[in-house]
Scaffold this motif. Structure first.
Motif, PDB file in Angstrom:
ATOM      1  N   GLY A 250       0.862  -1.219  -0.025  1.00 49.92           N
ATOM      2  CA  GLY A 250      -0.044   0.084  -0.146  1.00 49.92           C
ATOM      3  C   GLY A 250       0.871   1.293  -0.076  1.00 49.92           C
ATOM      4  O   GLY A 250       0.432   2.199  -0.759  1.00 49.92           O
ATOM      5  N   LEU A 251       1.851   1.307   0.695  1.00 48.56           N
ATOM      6  CA  LEU A 251       2.803   2.572   0.881  1.00 48.56           C
ATOM      7  C   LEU A 251       3.512   2.837  -0.439  1.00 48.56           C
ATOM      8  O   LEU A 251       3.458   3.785  -0.972  1.00 48.56           O
ATOM      9  CB  LEU A 251       3.986   2.244   2.072  1.00 48.56           C
ATOM     10  CG  LEU A 251       3.321   2.286   3.552  1.00 48.56           C
ATOM     11  CD1 LEU A 251       4.202   1.723   4.397  1.00 48.56           C
ATOM     12  CD2 LEU A 251       3.188   3.562   3.914  1.00 48.56           C
ATOM     13  N   HIS A 252       3.927   1.652  -0.977  1.00 47.09           N
ATOM     14  CA  HIS A 252       4.635   1.552  -2.370  1.00 47.09           C
ATOM     15  C   HIS A 252       3.801   2.113  -3.373  1.00 47.09           C
ATOM     16  O   HIS A 252       3.948   2.967  -4.242  1.00 47.09           O
ATOM     17  CB  HIS A 252       5.193   0.249  -2.794  1.00 47.09           C
ATOM     18  CG  HIS A 252       6.532  -0.180  -2.132  1.00 47.09           C
ATOM     19  ND1 HIS A 252       6.820  -1.387  -2.084  1.00 47.09           N
ATOM     20  CD2 HIS A 252       7.148   0.437  -1.376  1.00 47.09           C
ATOM     21  CE1 HIS A 252       7.863  -1.751  -1.250  1.00 47.09           C
ATOM     22  NE2 HIS A 252       8.162  -0.415  -0.869  1.00 47.09           N
ATOM     23  N   ALA A 253       2.422   1.865  -3.378  1.00 48.65           N
ATOM     24  CA  ALA A 253       1.436   2.070  -4.457  1.00 48.65           C
ATOM     25  C   ALA A 253       1.311   3.879  -4.207  1.00 48.65           C
ATOM     26  O   ALA A 253       1.211   4.304  -5.260  1.00 48.65           O
ATOM     27  CB  ALA A 253       0.120   1.476  -4.142  1.00 48.65           C
ATOM     28  N   VAL A 254       0.955   4.029  -2.962  1.00 44.32           N
ATOM     29  CA  VAL A 254       0.484   5.486  -2.729  1.00 44.32           C
ATOM     30  C   VAL A 254       1.649   6.431  -3.461  1.00 44.32           C
ATOM     31  O   VAL A 254       1.571   7.283  -3.687  1.00 44.32           O
ATOM     32  CB  VAL A 254       0.161   5.745  -1.165  1.00 44.32           C
ATOM     33  CG1 VAL A 254       0.203   7.287  -0.909  1.00 44.32           C
ATOM     34  CG2 VAL A 254      -1.169   4.950  -0.972  1.00 44.32           C
ATOM     35  N   ALA A 255       3.146   5.984  -2.626  1.00 42.65           N
ATOM     36  CA  ALA A 255       4.106   7.046  -3.017  1.00 42.65           C
ATOM     37  C   ALA A 255       4.391   6.883  -4.443  1.00 42.65           C
ATOM     38  O   ALA A 255       5.051   8.080  -4.944  1.00 42.65           O
ATOM     39  CB  ALA A 255       5.286   6.656  -1.980  1.00 42.65           C
ATOM     40  N   GLY A 256       4.268   5.643  -5.162  1.00 42.00           N
ATOM     41  CA  GLY A 256       4.476   5.523  -6.525  1.00 42.00           C
ATOM     42  C   GLY A 256       3.773   6.664  -7.374  1.00 42.00           C
ATOM     43  O   GLY A 256       4.132   7.167  -8.279  1.00 42.00           O
ATOM     44  N   CYS A 257       2.373   6.493  -6.798  1.00 41.03           N
ATOM     45  CA  CYS A 257       1.451   7.276  -7.645  1.00 41.03           C
ATOM     46  C   CYS A 257       1.791   8.578  -7.540  1.00 41.03           C
ATOM     47  O   CYS A 257       1.724   9.477  -8.135  1.00 41.03           O
ATOM     48  CB  CYS A 257       0.026   6.826  -7.219  1.00 41.03           C
ATOM     49  SG  CYS A 257      -0.504   5.221  -7.607  1.00 41.03           S
ATOM     50  N   ALA A 258       2.014   9.064  -6.158  1.00 42.90           N
ATOM     51  CA  ALA A 258       2.332  10.526  -5.865  1.00 42.90           C
ATOM     52  C   ALA A 258       3.574  11.100  -6.862  1.00 42.90           C
ATOM     53  O   ALA A 258       3.427  11.911  -7.162  1.00 42.90           O
ATOM     54  CB  ALA A 258       2.632  10.671  -4.448  1.00 42.90           C
ATOM     55  N   ARG A 259       4.533  10.067  -6.984  1.00 46.53           N
ATOM     56  CA  ARG A 259       5.832  10.435  -7.687  1.00 46.53           C
ATOM     57  C   ARG A 259       5.078  10.865  -9.111  1.00 46.53           C
ATOM     58  O   ARG A 259       5.655  11.737 -10.222  1.00 46.53           O
ATOM     59  CB  ARG A 259       6.839   9.439  -7.647  1.00 46.53           C
ATOM     60  CG  ARG A 259       7.987   9.783  -8.172  1.00 46.53           C
ATOM     61  CD  ARG A 259       8.537  11.032  -7.730  1.00 46.53           C
ATOM     62  NE  ARG A 259       9.914  11.059  -8.109  1.00 46.53           N
ATOM     63  CZ  ARG A 259      10.947  12.219  -7.996  1.00 46.53           C
ATOM     64  NH1 ARG A 259      10.396  13.171  -7.636  1.00 46.53           N
ATOM     65  NH2 ARG A 259      12.208  11.967  -8.008  1.00 46.53           N
ATOM     66  N   ALA A 260       4.512   9.546  -9.825  1.00 40.69           N
ATOM     67  CA  ALA A 260       4.106   9.722 -10.978  1.00 40.69           C
ATOM     68  C   ALA A 260       3.260  10.812 -11.400  1.00 40.69           C
ATOM     69  O   ALA A 260       3.171  11.637 -12.416  1.00 40.69           O
ATOM     70  CB  ALA A 260       3.238   8.281 -11.481  1.00 40.69           C
ATOM     71  N   SER A 320      -6.447  -5.219   4.363  1.00 36.20           N
ATOM     72  CA  SER A 320      -6.990  -6.110   3.169  1.00 36.20           C
ATOM     73  C   SER A 320      -7.587  -5.059   2.344  1.00 36.20           C
ATOM     74  O   SER A 320      -7.388  -4.854   1.147  1.00 36.20           O
ATOM     75  CB  SER A 320      -7.877  -7.229   3.536  1.00 36.20           C
ATOM     76  OG  SER A 320      -7.271  -8.043   4.254  1.00 36.20           O
ATOM     77  N   MET A 321      -8.288  -4.067   3.043  1.00 36.16           N
ATOM     78  CA  MET A 321      -8.670  -2.942   2.263  1.00 36.16           C
ATOM     79  C   MET A 321      -7.865  -1.866   1.508  1.00 36.16           C
ATOM     80  O   MET A 321      -7.950  -1.354   0.541  1.00 36.16           O
ATOM     81  CB  MET A 321      -9.662  -2.062   3.266  1.00 36.16           C
ATOM     82  CG  MET A 321     -11.085  -2.743   3.456  1.00 36.16           C
ATOM     83  SD  MET A 321     -12.000  -1.843   4.947  1.00 36.16           S
ATOM     84  CE  MET A 321     -13.481  -2.628   5.094  1.00 36.16           C
ATOM     85  N   VAL A 322      -6.669  -1.741   2.461  1.00 37.24           N
ATOM     86  CA  VAL A 322      -5.636  -0.811   1.882  1.00 37.24           C
ATOM     87  C   VAL A 322      -5.117  -1.761   0.678  1.00 37.24           C
ATOM     88  O   VAL A 322      -4.832  -0.851  -0.456  1.00 37.24           O
ATOM     89  CB  VAL A 322      -4.459  -0.929   3.132  1.00 37.24           C
ATOM     90  CG1 VAL A 322      -3.043  -0.391   2.299  1.00 37.24           C
ATOM     91  CG2 VAL A 322      -4.773   0.083   4.017  1.00 37.24           C
ATOM     92  N   LYS A 323      -4.603  -3.001   0.774  1.00 35.80           N
ATOM     93  CA  LYS A 323      -4.262  -3.475  -0.604  1.00 35.80           C
ATOM     94  C   LYS A 323      -5.166  -3.421  -1.778  1.00 35.80           C
ATOM     95  O   LYS A 323      -4.749  -3.269  -2.787  1.00 35.80           O
ATOM     96  CB  LYS A 323      -3.730  -5.078  -0.076  1.00 35.80           C
ATOM     97  CG  LYS A 323      -3.409  -6.062  -1.036  1.00 35.80           C
ATOM     98  CD  LYS A 323      -2.070  -5.628  -1.473  1.00 35.80           C
ATOM     99  CE  LYS A 323      -1.101  -6.795  -2.528  1.00 35.80           C
ATOM    100  NZ  LYS A 323      -1.959  -7.031  -3.643  1.00 35.80           N
ATOM    101  N   LEU A 324      -6.592  -3.739  -1.442  1.00 32.76           N
ATOM    102  CA  LEU A 324      -7.514  -3.485  -2.375  1.00 32.76           C
ATOM    103  C   LEU A 324      -7.752  -2.225  -3.132  1.00 32.76           C
ATOM    104  O   LEU A 324      -7.247  -2.082  -4.480  1.00 32.76           O
ATOM    105  CB  LEU A 324      -8.702  -3.971  -1.891  1.00 32.76           C
ATOM    106  CG  LEU A 324      -9.975  -4.110  -2.745  1.00 32.76           C
ATOM    107  CD1 LEU A 324      -9.796  -5.017  -3.925  1.00 32.76           C
ATOM    108  CD2 LEU A 324     -11.194  -4.298  -2.091  1.00 32.76           C
ATOM    109  N   PHE A 325      -7.880  -1.179  -2.248  1.00 36.94           N
ATOM    110  CA  PHE A 325      -7.940  -0.064  -2.622  1.00 36.94           C
ATOM    111  C   PHE A 325      -6.717   0.620  -3.349  1.00 36.94           C
ATOM    112  O   PHE A 325      -6.931   1.194  -4.386  1.00 36.94           O
ATOM    113  CB  PHE A 325      -8.297   1.022  -1.460  1.00 36.94           C
ATOM    114  CG  PHE A 325      -8.578   2.454  -2.002  1.00 36.94           C
ATOM    115  CD1 PHE A 325     -10.021   2.693  -2.164  1.00 36.94           C
ATOM    116  CD2 PHE A 325      -7.774   3.589  -1.878  1.00 36.94           C
ATOM    117  CE1 PHE A 325     -10.439   3.994  -2.513  1.00 36.94           C
ATOM    118  CE2 PHE A 325      -8.246   4.678  -2.236  1.00 36.94           C
ATOM    119  CZ  PHE A 325      -9.395   4.982  -2.591  1.00 36.94           C
ATOM    120  N   THR A 326      -5.460   0.490  -2.904  1.00 33.02           N
ATOM    121  CA  THR A 326      -4.374   1.083  -3.365  1.00 33.02           C
ATOM    122  C   THR A 326      -3.955   0.355  -4.604  1.00 33.02           C
ATOM    123  O   THR A 326      -3.466   1.240  -5.573  1.00 33.02           O
ATOM    124  CB  THR A 326      -3.112   1.214  -2.266  1.00 33.02           C
ATOM    125  OG1 THR A 326      -2.808  -0.170  -2.011  1.00 33.02           O
ATOM    126  CG2 THR A 326      -3.445   2.143  -1.186  1.00 33.02           C
TER     127      THR A 326
END
Ligand SMILES: Cc1cc2nc3c(=O)[nH]c(=O)nc-3n(C[C@H](O)[C@H](O)[C@H](O)COP(=O)(O)OP(=O)(O)OC[C@H]3O[C@@H](n4cnc5c(N)ncnc54)[C@H](O)[C@@H]3O)c2cc1C
Length: 382
Positions: A250-260, A320-326
């Motif tokens: 989840g942390l990777h998805a969020v920070a990766g998206c913010a960078r993109a 599980s919600m974090v993983k699904l949502f992000t």
């Protein structure tokens, strides 16, 4: 709301400096080579980035979950999903099995090298026959005197080709059909153990600098003391570490998206069409606003679950919600960021092209989105 204190921010600056100077200039080269050089690990160990939450007596940082959150966010800012994933596997997916369930003797033996980056870790749970159904693992461990003898194979193992330490899930006894979880245990195996083979390094769509391997075990003898946790109840311990793995995803998805999105905003401000920058067109401004809002929602869902997890709360549903949502968020952000780059977004020279390929993994690795929905529904007692 303040999540990070001055110490966390100091740590963030240290990781960011390392990433800017020693990672970013090499990312394209590593992707091309399909490998991250092994020298990165002792360097990260020297800087104190591996094992930040482990006790200082083992060489760890004795820090809190916010420090791990900072590390994850800053690793992804490198625009190398591969490196972030390789580090996450070492620090938050594989070695926690030792830290949380290993004997004191094993921890003293292996954790200092793990923290110093001298022993790279991987976690081998998934098998070719199926990854979602962890309880169906077929790799067998049979006790023979003061050893277990392991036979079987594993698929899609991150860091699997280069690792020094393998955390391997195997079944000790055949449970009855209603107790299929009971026999699974986790073993810590050194790289040069006789019978351990890296059968194949796999070629893949994204995360290309991260090594993903297929492993085989033939009459592999593992000392009994290398069994982690209690014999036969490893499944529940594996599932506990999966929670950390999913938060890291989840942390990777969020920070990766913010960078993109940062990269995309810079692009639409610079790119002109129809007599003005793209960023002045309302459709584009609104798209950027939508993406920023989505990322912010993902960020706070993830932060809340991280903090609760760090406080020892049972947050399986929230994680599980974090993983699904992000993971879903990352698909949308990646698609839209490529779209906003137009033709250049399809070109290898733009990092957003790699981001699009890397992010495809998010709904699959570490538990698929379908499995996350099953867990959430079960937690809701449906
Ligand atoms: C790049 C990469 C790195 C990986 N790294 C590691 C690693 O380091 N260690 C490790 O152990 N594993 C690793 N994995 C494996 C990963 O965790 C699995 O791929 C994942 O859990 C899914 O398992 P599977 O691929 O066998 O798919 P399957 O389990 O065969 O599922 C196929 C499809 O069916 C769906 N499905 C399955 N069961 C159900 C159900 N009951 N209801 C609804 N839908 C269902 C799934 O959601 C999926 O869409 C990695 C995978 C990849 C691609």
């Amino acid at each position: 709301m303040k999540i990070f204190n001055d110490q966390h921010e100091m740590f963030r600056r240290a990781v960011r400096t390392f990433v800017e100077k020693e990672v970013e200039p090499h990312v394209d080269e590593w992707e091309e080579a399909g490998q991250i050089p092994k020298s990165i690990w002792p360097r990260m160990g020297e800087l104190g980035f591996l094992g930040v939450e482990y006790d200082e007596k083992y060489g760890g940082g004795g820090a809190d979950i916010q420090t791990t959150m900072v590390l994850c966010e800053e690793m992804v800012r490198s625009r190398s999903g591969s490196l972030a994933m390789a580090v996450g596997v070492h620090t938050d997916m594989a070695s926690p099995h030792l830290y949380w369930t290993g004997s004191e003797a094993l921890k003293e033996k292996y954790l200092p090298d793990i923290c110093r980056g001298r022993a790279l870790c991987c976690i081998a749970v998934t098998e070719a026959g199926g990854g979602s159904d962890v309880a169906a693992i077929k790799t067998r461990a049979v006790r023979d005197g003061d050893h277990y003898v392991l036979n079987g194979a594993k698929m899609f193992i991150t860091n699997g080709a280069l690792a020094d330490l393998y955390f391997i899930a195997a079944r000790i006894e055949q449970g009855s059909s209603t107790q299929r979880h009971r026999g699974i245990s986790m073993f810590l195996v050194e790289r040069h153990t006789h019978g351990l083979t890296v059968s194949r390094k796999l070629d893949k769509m994204g995360m290309r600098a991260s090594d993903t391997a297929e492993l085989a075990f033939q009459d592999m003898r593992v000392p009994v003391e290398n069994l982690l946790g209690r014999e036969g109840v490893g499944f529940y311990e594996v599932m506990r570490v999966f929670q950390r793995e999913r938060l890291v995803a989840g942390l990777h998805a969020v920070a990766g998206c913010a960078r993109a999105l940062e990269d995309t905003i810079a692009y639409v401000q610079e790119r002109h069409a129809f007599d003005g920058p793209l960023s002045e067109k309302q459709v584009i401004r609104h798209k950027v606003a939508d993406l920023a809002t989505l990322i912010e929602a993902g960020r706070w869902l993830t932060y809340a679950a991280c903090l609760k997890f760090g406080a020892g709360e049972d947050v399986v549903k929230e994680i599980s919600m974090v993983k699904l949502f992000t993971a879903d968020m990352a698909q949308k952000v990646a698609y839209d960021c490529v779209q906003l780059h137009g033709g250049y977004g399809y070109m290898r020279e733009y990092p957003v092209e790699r981001f699009f390929r890397d992010m495809r993994l998010m709904t699959i690795g570490g538990g698929t989105s379908e499995i996350m929905k099953e867990i959430i529904a079960k937690q809701m007692e449906l």
